[in-house]
Motif scaffolding. Structure first.
Motif, mmCIF file in Angstrom:
data_model
loop_
_atom_site.group_PDB
_atom_site.id
_atom_site.type_symbol
_atom_site.label_atom_id
_atom_site.label_comp_id
_atom_site.label_asym_id
_atom_site.label_seq_id
_atom_site.Cartn_x
_atom_site.Cartn_y
_atom_site.Cartn_z
ATOM 1 N N GLN A 24 46.616 -26.488 -56.214
ATOM 2 C CA GLN A 24 46.498 -27.177 -57.504
ATOM 3 C C GLN A 24 47.124 -28.566 -57.436
ATOM 4 O O GLN A 24 46.550 -29.540 -57.932
ATOM 5 C CB GLN A 24 47.131 -26.339 -58.615
ATOM 6 C CG GLN A 24 46.322 -25.112 -58.941
ATOM 7 C CD GLN A 24 47.065 -24.110 -59.813
ATOM 8 O OE1 GLN A 24 48.270 -24.198 -60.014
ATOM 9 N NE2 GLN A 24 46.330 -23.135 -60.335
ATOM 10 N N ARG A 25 48.309 -28.667 -56.811
ATOM 11 C CA ARG A 25 48.951 -29.982 -56.663
ATOM 12 C C ARG A 25 48.100 -30.908 -55.803
ATOM 13 O O ARG A 25 47.945 -32.091 -56.106
ATOM 14 C CB ARG A 25 50.345 -29.833 -56.052
ATOM 15 C CG ARG A 25 51.389 -29.368 -57.052
ATOM 16 C CD ARG A 25 52.786 -29.450 -56.483
ATOM 17 N NE ARG A 25 52.993 -28.624 -55.306
ATOM 18 C CZ ARG A 25 53.171 -27.314 -55.314
ATOM 19 N NH1 ARG A 25 53.180 -26.663 -56.463
ATOM 20 N NH2 ARG A 25 53.363 -26.638 -54.194
ATOM 21 N N ARG A 26 47.550 -30.380 -54.717
ATOM 22 C CA ARG A 26 46.738 -31.214 -53.818
ATOM 23 C C ARG A 26 45.429 -31.640 -54.488
ATOM 24 O O ARG A 26 44.954 -32.746 -54.258
ATOM 25 C CB ARG A 26 46.460 -30.507 -52.496
ATOM 26 C CG ARG A 26 47.700 -30.111 -51.725
ATOM 27 C CD ARG A 26 48.669 -31.274 -51.503
ATOM 28 N NE ARG A 26 49.916 -30.792 -50.933
ATOM 29 C CZ ARG A 26 51.103 -30.927 -51.515
ATOM 30 N NH1 ARG A 26 51.232 -31.556 -52.660
ATOM 31 N NH2 ARG A 26 52.187 -30.453 -50.933
ATOM 32 N N LEU A 27 44.870 -30.792 -55.346
ATOM 33 C CA LEU A 27 43.682 -31.172 -56.098
ATOM 34 C C LEU A 27 44.001 -32.364 -56.989
ATOM 35 O O LEU A 27 43.251 -33.348 -57.025
ATOM 36 C CB LEU A 27 43.162 -30.000 -56.938
ATOM 37 C CG LEU A 27 42.029 -30.325 -57.910
ATOM 38 C CD1 LEU A 27 40.806 -30.879 -57.181
ATOM 39 C CD2 LEU A 27 41.668 -29.076 -58.729
ATOM 40 N N GLY A 28 45.120 -32.304 -57.710
ATOM 41 C CA GLY A 28 45.518 -33.420 -58.564
ATOM 42 C C GLY A 28 45.684 -34.703 -57.768
ATOM 43 O O GLY A 28 45.237 -35.776 -58.191
ATOM 44 N N GLN A 29 46.312 -34.603 -56.599
ATOM 45 C CA GLN A 29 46.486 -35.782 -55.758
ATOM 46 C C GLN A 29 45.136 -36.336 -55.306
ATOM 47 O O GLN A 29 44.918 -37.550 -55.311
ATOM 48 C CB GLN A 29 47.322 -35.438 -54.524
ATOM 49 C CG GLN A 29 48.793 -35.254 -54.810
ATOM 50 C CD GLN A 29 49.526 -34.765 -53.577
ATOM 51 O OE1 GLN A 29 49.442 -33.593 -53.227
ATOM 52 N NE2 GLN A 29 50.229 -35.669 -52.916
ATOM 53 N N ALA A 30 44.243 -35.447 -54.867
ATOM 54 C CA ALA A 30 42.939 -35.885 -54.351
ATOM 55 C C ALA A 30 42.090 -36.524 -55.453
ATOM 56 O O ALA A 30 41.347 -37.465 -55.189
ATOM 57 C CB ALA A 30 42.196 -34.715 -53.721
ATOM 58 N N LEU A 31 42.212 -36.024 -56.673
ATOM 59 C CA LEU A 31 41.456 -36.613 -57.776
ATOM 60 C C LEU A 31 42.020 -37.982 -58.146
ATOM 61 O O LEU A 31 41.272 -38.908 -58.451
ATOM 62 C CB LEU A 31 41.460 -35.679 -58.986
ATOM 63 C CG LEU A 31 40.665 -34.387 -58.809
ATOM 64 C CD1 LEU A 31 40.892 -33.462 -59.995
ATOM 65 C CD2 LEU A 31 39.182 -34.667 -58.591
ATOM 66 N N GLU A 32 43.339 -38.105 -58.111
ATOM 67 C CA GLU A 32 43.985 -39.369 -58.461
ATOM 68 C C GLU A 32 43.782 -40.420 -57.366
ATOM 69 O O GLU A 32 43.566 -41.595 -57.652
ATOM 70 C CB GLU A 32 45.484 -39.135 -58.679
ATOM 71 C CG GLU A 32 46.219 -40.372 -59.132
ATOM 72 C CD GLU A 32 47.689 -40.091 -59.402
ATOM 73 O OE1 GLU A 32 48.518 -40.902 -58.964
ATOM 74 O OE2 GLU A 32 47.987 -39.063 -60.034
ATOM 75 N N ASP A 33 43.867 -39.984 -56.098
ATOM 76 C CA ASP A 33 43.747 -40.912 -54.961
ATOM 77 C C ASP A 33 43.045 -40.178 -53.820
ATOM 78 O O ASP A 33 43.695 -39.536 -53.005
ATOM 79 C CB ASP A 33 45.138 -41.387 -54.534
ATOM 80 C CG ASP A 33 45.106 -42.273 -53.299
ATOM 81 O OD1 ASP A 33 44.020 -42.756 -52.919
ATOM 82 O OD2 ASP A 33 46.181 -42.487 -52.709
ATOM 83 N N PRO A 34 41.725 -40.239 -53.755
ATOM 84 C CA PRO A 34 40.977 -39.501 -52.738
ATOM 85 C C PRO A 34 41.458 -39.748 -51.304
ATOM 86 O O PRO A 34 41.429 -38.843 -50.473
ATOM 87 C CB PRO A 34 39.533 -39.963 -52.929
ATOM 88 C CG PRO A 34 39.461 -40.350 -54.373
ATOM 89 C CD PRO A 34 40.821 -40.956 -54.674
ATOM 90 N N ALA A 35 41.952 -40.942 -51.008
ATOM 91 C CA ALA A 35 42.428 -41.240 -49.654
ATOM 92 C C ALA A 35 43.674 -40.430 -49.289
ATOM 93 O O ALA A 35 43.941 -40.194 -48.110
ATOM 94 C CB ALA A 35 42.709 -42.730 -49.509
#
Length: 172
Positions: free
Chosen positions: A48-59
């Motif tokens: 869930q945390r990594r999804l939030g990160q990937a949505l905010e900054d795909p790189a």
């Protein structure tokens, strides 16, 4: 001998399916087949945390948790990666967890070695950190073996008390 593993990076679609606990969907969108463990309750918060990160900054997905893949066996054995790209001081934090069905076979050490090798290739990384539960003697011994030194402790919202270890990034 180090296990022949790779850390397979994921994207937002993979993180979403894993965080929802949907094995069929995860196996449709992840680059490698995943196990019941990887869609189970224990890693769900990480996904869930990594999804939030990937949505905010795909790189940032290339820096975060991926699948530990055993090349010889052709099987996912856990998850490992950095918590994110280097911060402003050049620090990255490593996290890893091995599926209970594959523990005590060298996978954690192989994942840690792979992540340290990545840190050595990255010019912005100066410090590598691990946070380990006080009762996790196996991970604490592994940290010692790879040159980490205890620098303090912290209270993690999800995991409780953790001992913080750091080391300089390996030489390039």
């Amino acid at each position: 001998m180090t296990k022949p593993i790779r850390i397979i990076h994921l994207d937002a679609d993979s993180f979403r399916a894993l965080s929802e606990g949907d094995l069929a969907a995860a196996n449709r969108v992840t680059p490698v087949p995943v196990s019941d463990y990887l869609v189970g309750p224990e890693p769900r918060g990480t996904w869930q945390r990594r999804l939030g990160q990937a949505l905010e900054d795909p790189a940032s997905a290339a820096w975060t948790t991926g699948i530990i893949w055993d090349d010889q066996a052709g099987v996912a054995v856990g998850r490992a990666g950095f918590h994110g790209p280097p911060d402003e001081t050049g620090m990255v934090e490593i996290g890893y967890a091995v599926d209970p069905a594959h523990r005590r076979r060298g996978y954690a050490g192989a994942a840690l070695a792979a992540l340290l090798a990545r840190a050595a290739r990255e010019p912005d990384v100066r410090t590598v950190r691990l946070s380990i539960a006080p009762g996790n003697s196996v991970s604490r011994r592994l940290a010692d073996r790879y040159g980490f030194r205890e620098v303090g402790e912290q209270e993690d919202e999800e995991d409780g008390l953790e001992i913080v270890y750091e080391r300089e990034a390996p030489s390039r």
